[in-house]
Scaffold this active site. Structure first.
Site, PDB file in Angstrom:
ATOM      1  N   TYR A  57       0.842  -1.201   0.000  1.00  0.00           N
ATOM      2  CA  TYR A  57       0.000   0.000   0.000  1.00  0.00           C
ATOM      3  C   TYR A  57       0.878   1.252   0.000  1.00  0.00           C
ATOM      4  O   TYR A  57       1.170   1.842   1.038  1.00  0.00           O
ATOM      5  CB  TYR A  57      -0.949   0.021   1.199  1.00  0.00           C
ATOM      6  N   HIS A 131      -0.341 -11.888   0.787  1.00  0.00           N
ATOM      7  CA  HIS A 131      -1.308 -10.979   0.138  1.00  0.00           C
ATOM      8  C   HIS A 131      -2.012 -11.645  -1.049  1.00  0.00           C
ATOM      9  O   HIS A 131      -3.181 -11.419  -1.296  1.00  0.00           O
ATOM     10  CB  HIS A 131      -0.563  -9.708  -0.286  1.00  0.00           C
ATOM     11  N   SER A 209     -12.959  -4.844   1.004  1.00  0.00           N
ATOM     12  CA  SER A 209     -13.897  -4.131   0.110  1.00  0.00           C
ATOM     13  C   SER A 209     -15.345  -4.501   0.463  1.00  0.00           C
ATOM     14  O   SER A 209     -16.139  -4.857  -0.415  1.00  0.00           O
ATOM     15  CB  SER A 209     -13.597  -4.429  -1.363  1.00  0.00           C
ATOM     16  N   GLY A 214     -17.089   1.113  -1.708  1.00  0.00           N
ATOM     17  CA  GLY A 214     -17.849   2.325  -1.388  1.00  0.00           C
ATOM     18  C   GLY A 214     -19.204   2.386  -2.066  1.00  0.00           C
ATOM     19  O   GLY A 214     -20.092   3.140  -1.643  1.00  0.00           O
ATOM     20  N   PHE A 215     -19.409   1.595  -3.099  1.00  0.00           N
ATOM     21  CA  PHE A 215     -20.637   1.658  -3.895  1.00  0.00           C
ATOM     22  C   PHE A 215     -21.894   1.488  -3.043  1.00  0.00           C
ATOM     23  O   PHE A 215     -22.897   2.175  -3.239  1.00  0.00           O
ATOM     24  CB  PHE A 215     -20.578   0.566  -4.977  1.00  0.00           C
ATOM     25  N   LEU A 216     -21.841   0.569  -2.076  1.00  0.00           N
ATOM     26  CA  LEU A 216     -23.048   0.233  -1.315  1.00  0.00           C
ATOM     27  C   LEU A 216     -23.452   1.316  -0.310  1.00  0.00           C
ATOM     28  O   LEU A 216     -24.499   1.212   0.321  1.00  0.00           O
ATOM     29  CB  LEU A 216     -22.851  -1.116  -0.600  1.00  0.00           C
TER      30      LEU A 216
HETATM   31  N1  LIG Z   1      -6.343  -8.123   0.817  1.00  0.00           N
HETATM   32  C1  LIG Z   1      -6.559  -7.467  -0.281  1.00  0.00           C
HETATM   33  O1  LIG Z   1      -6.145  -7.876  -1.368  1.00  0.00           O
HETATM   34  C2  LIG Z   1      -7.307  -6.174  -0.234  1.00  0.00           C
HETATM   35  C3  LIG Z   1      -7.788  -5.573  -1.407  1.00  0.00           C
HETATM   36  C4  LIG Z   1      -8.499  -4.380  -1.295  1.00  0.00           C
HETATM   37  C5  LIG Z   1      -8.707  -3.819  -0.044  1.00  0.00           C
HETATM   38  N2  LIG Z   1      -8.207  -4.424   1.075  1.00  0.00           N
HETATM   39  C6  LIG Z   1      -8.410  -3.860   2.424  1.00  0.00           C
HETATM   40  O2  LIG Z   1      -9.794  -3.614   2.614  1.00  0.00           O
HETATM   41  C7  LIG Z   1      -9.994  -2.255   3.002  1.00  0.00           C
HETATM   42  C8  LIG Z   1     -11.329  -1.744   2.494  1.00  0.00           C
HETATM   43  O3  LIG Z   1     -11.490  -1.999   1.130  1.00  0.00           O
HETATM   44  P1  LIG Z   1     -11.799  -0.876   0.029  1.00  0.00           P
HETATM   45  O4  LIG Z   1     -11.286   0.446   0.454  1.00  0.00           O
HETATM   46  O5  LIG Z   1     -11.335  -1.464  -1.268  1.00  0.00           O
HETATM   47  O6  LIG Z   1     -13.391  -0.879  -0.069  1.00  0.00           O
HETATM   48  P2  LIG Z   1     -14.624  -0.425   0.866  1.00  0.00           P
HETATM   49  O7  LIG Z   1     -14.221  -0.433   2.284  1.00  0.00           O
HETATM   50  O8  LIG Z   1     -15.765  -1.241   0.420  1.00  0.00           O
HETATM   51  O9  LIG Z   1     -14.904   1.049   0.386  1.00  0.00           O
HETATM   52  C9  LIG Z   1     -14.035   2.107   0.658  1.00  0.00           C
HETATM   53  C10 LIG Z   1     -14.454   3.292  -0.162  1.00  0.00           C
HETATM   54  O10 LIG Z   1     -15.719   3.743   0.264  1.00  0.00           O
HETATM   55  C11 LIG Z   1     -15.674   5.101   0.674  1.00  0.00           C
HETATM   56  N3  LIG Z   1     -16.426   5.132   1.941  1.00  0.00           N
HETATM   57  C12 LIG Z   1     -16.099   4.502   3.092  1.00  0.00           C
HETATM   58  N4  LIG Z   1     -17.021   4.723   4.043  1.00  0.00           N
HETATM   59  C13 LIG Z   1     -17.959   5.517   3.470  1.00  0.00           C
HETATM   60  C14 LIG Z   1     -19.159   6.077   3.949  1.00  0.00           C
HETATM   61  N5  LIG Z   1     -19.586   5.855   5.183  1.00  0.00           N
HETATM   62  N6  LIG Z   1     -19.884   6.856   3.091  1.00  0.00           N
HETATM   63  C15 LIG Z   1     -19.461   7.054   1.811  1.00  0.00           C
HETATM   64  N7  LIG Z   1     -18.336   6.543   1.310  1.00  0.00           N
HETATM   65  C16 LIG Z   1     -17.578   5.775   2.141  1.00  0.00           C
HETATM   66  C17 LIG Z   1     -14.214   5.435   0.876  1.00  0.00           C
HETATM   67  O11 LIG Z   1     -13.947   6.749   0.475  1.00  0.00           O
HETATM   68  P3  LIG Z   1     -13.362   7.844   1.522  1.00  0.00           P
HETATM   69  O12 LIG Z   1     -12.006   7.356   1.922  1.00  0.00           O
HETATM   70  O13 LIG Z   1     -13.328   9.073   0.683  1.00  0.00           O
HETATM   71  O14 LIG Z   1     -14.334   7.888   2.642  1.00  0.00           O
HETATM   72  C18 LIG Z   1     -13.501   4.439  -0.023  1.00  0.00           C
HETATM   73  O15 LIG Z   1     -13.325   4.973  -1.307  1.00  0.00           O
HETATM   74  C19 LIG Z   1      -8.779  -1.529   2.429  1.00  0.00           C
HETATM   75  O16 LIG Z   1      -8.524  -0.336   3.119  1.00  0.00           O
HETATM   76  C20 LIG Z   1      -7.679  -2.538   2.606  1.00  0.00           C
HETATM   77  O17 LIG Z   1      -7.141  -2.458   3.910  1.00  0.00           O
HETATM   78  C21 LIG Z   1      -7.526  -5.589   0.990  1.00  0.00           C
END
Ligand SMILES: NC(=O)c1ccc[n+]([C@@H]2O[C@H](COP(=O)([O-])OP(=O)(O)OC[C@H]3O[C@@H](n4cnc5c(N)ncnc54)[C@H](OP(=O)(O)O)[C@@H]3O)[C@@H](O)[C@H]2O)c1
Length: 329
Positions: A57, A131, A209, A214-216
């Protein structure tokens, strides 16, 4: 809010963990270090006790300098180290075109763990994930390396991200696995087939995710523009007009239920998985304190098994376009 035990470990965490990736990677330009560290610290103060990062990251600031996500986590949490569970990952490197280079050879893992410990300002990692599966290294070899790192006290437990059932079983036979970290959300349910393996082997399912990037949350529309190569959402199928059209029924379902439960759509999407299985821990990411609080509070929302079954049966009738490689479920 009742804590959850991660698999076979003695790690106890609040139901919602924090994905720290967005401060450095995949959500546009990185957040400046001072703000990021302050926000991560605020997250700790509002109750987050499980922080997810990775050596991969990283992101580029406009001046060409690099944001190292592990450093931000280290700076924010080093003086509350014993009060938090820190998970990081090895085995993935990004090429300049953002494609992935996988390397889980023992010597690479050893180099990675030393660098991560330095960046995290700690002498142990609570949960160390592979990872991505490296097709050139057998699971037994990775598991044995993890076993040695545990004996040396550098890591406490280990896990696998985007694990498959077969790989998980083989790795677990050599060195018990504490958690998998796989994609999981209402729009990305293809890993549900691994639930029985988690149950049988007592392994936690950390859901990444969990709000479908963030879509949901329902806060974005087809007109939302995500700028630049560093914001991966710009290329995600759920954010196209077609993606929205396919998810319309789900967004309507969430809107209705959110009103009923006096919750937000994002909170409901997290509560759905939390109430479905006691071993699931979602790690939504946000860089904004008010959203961090909102997401964390999802751990207080109760959905009945009837409500979950109703949602699941509705999901069965839907087909989505969603990032992650599977468009069917
Ligand atoms: N192991 C893996 O391969 C892998 C892959 C991807 C992700 N991850 C981990 O999973 C974590 C989360 O995944 P993700 O960031 O991909 O997806 P997510 O948590 O589903 O969505 C995050 C996105 O949603 C927005 N968001 C978050 N809370 C919100 C709210 N209450 N209202 C409106 N928008 C909101 C955030 O934007 P803002 O920041 O602008 O709020 C961000 O762009 C990552 O941080 C990472 O640590 C791991």
């Amino acid at each position: 809010m009742q804590k959850r035990k991660l698999g076979n470990s003695n790690l106890q965490v609040n139901p919602v963990g924090l994905g720290c990736m967005g401060f450095s990677h995949a959500s546009g330009d990185p957040v400046d270090n001072k703000t990021a560290v302050k926000t991560l610290r605020q997250a700790y103060e509002m109750g987050y006790d499980f922080f997810d990062t990775a050596e991969a990251y990283t992101g580029l600031f406009p001046d060409g300098s690099i944001s190292y996500n592990e450093e931000l986590v280290g700076q924010a949490l080093h003086n509350v180290r014993d009060k938090v569970v820190i998970a990081t990952k090895m085995g993935v490197h990004h090429n300049d075109d953002l494609s992935l280079r996988l390397d889980s050879r023992p010597q690479t893992i050893r180099q990675s763990v030393e660098s991560s410990l330095k960046r995290l300002e700690t002498d142990y990692i609570d949960l160390y994930y592979q990872h991505r599966i490296d097709p050139n290294v057998e699971p037994e070899t990775v598991a044995e390396t993890m076993n040695q790192l545990m004996k040396e006290g550098k890591i406490r437990y280990w896990g696998i991200s985007e694990a498959t059932g077969d790989y998980l079983r083989r790795a677990n036979a050599v060195c018990p696995v504490t958690a998998i970290e796989n994609r999981y959300s209402m729009m990305a349910r293809w890993h549900e087939s691994i639930f029985p393996v988690c149950e049988e082997l007592n392994i936690a399912y950390v859901a990444f995710s969990p709000m479908a990037n963030g879509f949901l949350t329902g806060k974005y529309t087809p007109d939302t523009k995500f700028e630049g190569k560093q914001d991966y959402r710009a290329g995600m199928p759920q954010y196209t007009q077609e993606g929205y059209d396919k998810a319309k029924a789900l967004l309507e379902l969430l809107t209705g239920m959110a009103e009923e439960k006096q919750a937000t759509m994002g909170q409901l999407s997290l509560a759905w998985m939390l109430c479905k299985k006691p071993y699931i821990v979602p790690i939504p990411g946000s860089r904004k304190p008010e959203r961090l609080r909102e997401n964390f509070e999802a751990g207080n929302i109760v959905l009945t098994q009837e409500e979950i079954s109703m949602i699941d049966s509705r999901l069965e009738t839907m087909r989505f376009e969603v990032f992650g490689g599977h468009s069917a479920k």
